[in-house]
Scaffold this active site. Sequence first.
Site, PDB file in Angstrom:
ATOM      1  N   CYS A  46      11.977  36.101 -15.553  1.00 57.08           N
ATOM      2  CA  CYS A  46      11.055  36.369 -14.448  1.00 57.08           C
ATOM      3  C   CYS A  46      11.475  35.684 -13.154  1.00 57.08           C
ATOM      4  O   CYS A  46      11.331  36.241 -12.064  1.00 57.08           O
ATOM      5  CB  CYS A  46       9.644  35.949 -14.834  1.00 57.08           C
ATOM      6  SG  CYS A  46       9.516  34.236 -15.414  1.00 57.08           S
TER       7      CYS A  46
ATOM      8  N   HIS B  44       5.464  31.353 -15.194  1.00 58.69           N
ATOM      9  CA  HIS B  44       5.886  32.714 -14.843  1.00 58.69           C
ATOM     10  C   HIS B  44       6.200  32.805 -13.358  1.00 58.69           C
ATOM     11  O   HIS B  44       5.418  32.355 -12.516  1.00 58.69           O
ATOM     12  CB  HIS B  44       4.774  33.691 -15.204  1.00 58.69           C
ATOM     13  CG  HIS B  44       5.169  35.134 -15.132  1.00 58.69           C
ATOM     14  ND1 HIS B  44       6.380  35.608 -15.605  1.00 58.69           N
ATOM     15  CD2 HIS B  44       4.511  36.227 -14.640  1.00 58.69           C
ATOM     16  CE1 HIS B  44       6.444  36.915 -15.422  1.00 58.69           C
ATOM     17  NE2 HIS B  44       5.334  37.321 -14.829  1.00 58.69           N
TER      18      HIS B  44
ATOM     19  N   ASN C 110       4.691  41.864 -10.108  1.00 63.25           N
ATOM     20  CA  ASN C 110       5.176  41.367 -11.388  1.00 63.25           C
ATOM     21  C   ASN C 110       6.488  42.072 -11.737  1.00 63.25           C
ATOM     22  O   ASN C 110       6.941  42.956 -11.007  1.00 63.25           O
ATOM     23  CB  ASN C 110       4.114  41.597 -12.472  1.00 63.25           C
ATOM     24  CG  ASN C 110       4.263  40.652 -13.651  1.00 63.25           C
ATOM     25  OD1 ASN C 110       5.236  39.911 -13.761  1.00 63.25           O
ATOM     26  ND2 ASN C 110       3.291  40.672 -14.550  1.00 63.25           N
TER      27      ASN C 110
END
Length: 337
Positions: A145, A284, A304
């Site tokens: 990520c 994240h 995202n």
Amino acid sequence: MRLSITLIFTLIVLSISFISAGNVFSHKQYQDSFIDWMRSNNKAYTHKEFMPRYEEFKKNMDYVHNWNSKGSKTVLGLNQHADLSNEEYRLNYLGTRAHIKLNGYHKRNLGLRLNRPQFKQPLNVDWREKDAVTPVKDQGQCGSCYSFSTTGSVEGVTAIKTGKLVSLSEQNILDCSSSFGNEGCNGGLMTNAFEYIIKNNGLNSEEQYPYEMKVNDECKFQEGSVAAKITSYKEIEAGDENDLQNALLLNPVSVAIDASHNSFQLYTAGVYYEPACSSEDLDHGVLAVGMGTDNGEDYYIVKNSWGPSWGLNGYIHMARNKDNNCGISTMASYPIA
């Protein structure tokens, strides 16, 4: 061997005797929902995989129902992660090593920043509308990520400076930034990636260096095909949402958040606010691309890297001016092109 729908029904029928009296839905409701979900998500399981996935789906179906029945402005749903336990989800999809840095300066100074004045007037900016954000990407089951957050912010500042939006290579970062402290599919930090790009004198494009959802033994950076460069980067004052919002008026910003909860895993719509979120335990990396207000609820527009089927077409609206909920301003940074 992948199971046919007929065999799936047989296994579900055999599982009736194991259904707890505490379940929210009837056997048929669980069964129909799971079959529909499998079809819509193109899921197929082996005989061994099926029952564990079905049991996790039922638990998540109950969780979604219980959460939504409380009238929260955060709406949950049975998305592509609905057959995973929370532990499996965290293991496969989260990967920011924020705790490493929070043991230093940022963590010591966090308490000094939380009570600073916040913006009172509505603020609206969306860098997608200014052609500074590439389409939503998908990291797959790799804790990469941080690399997607990094490329997103570099793509943004480069587009703002040059007028050209180019999709940059996450694989370039995965394969080549380990000496700067990143750990491939096991996580990393956006600031480490910025340091790599500066030292490396640039980054290749996604087209030149495609994503593979794994780490290669060899760095394949093409020195003669640099798609973007940065000269430095700026870190937001830890926990200071004012500073983050000022930065968002300039460009997209890389942020680290606590995404460990079932509510994030199963997010579908609405402004995301999780009372149990931590402002320090961050796991994240995502990209803040704007901010807005909906019916009096301030939010950040966050991109995202789980594909366009998750959340709001791949995005989430995260609570803004709510005491740094989920640590969105704890470890935020952006590059200078």
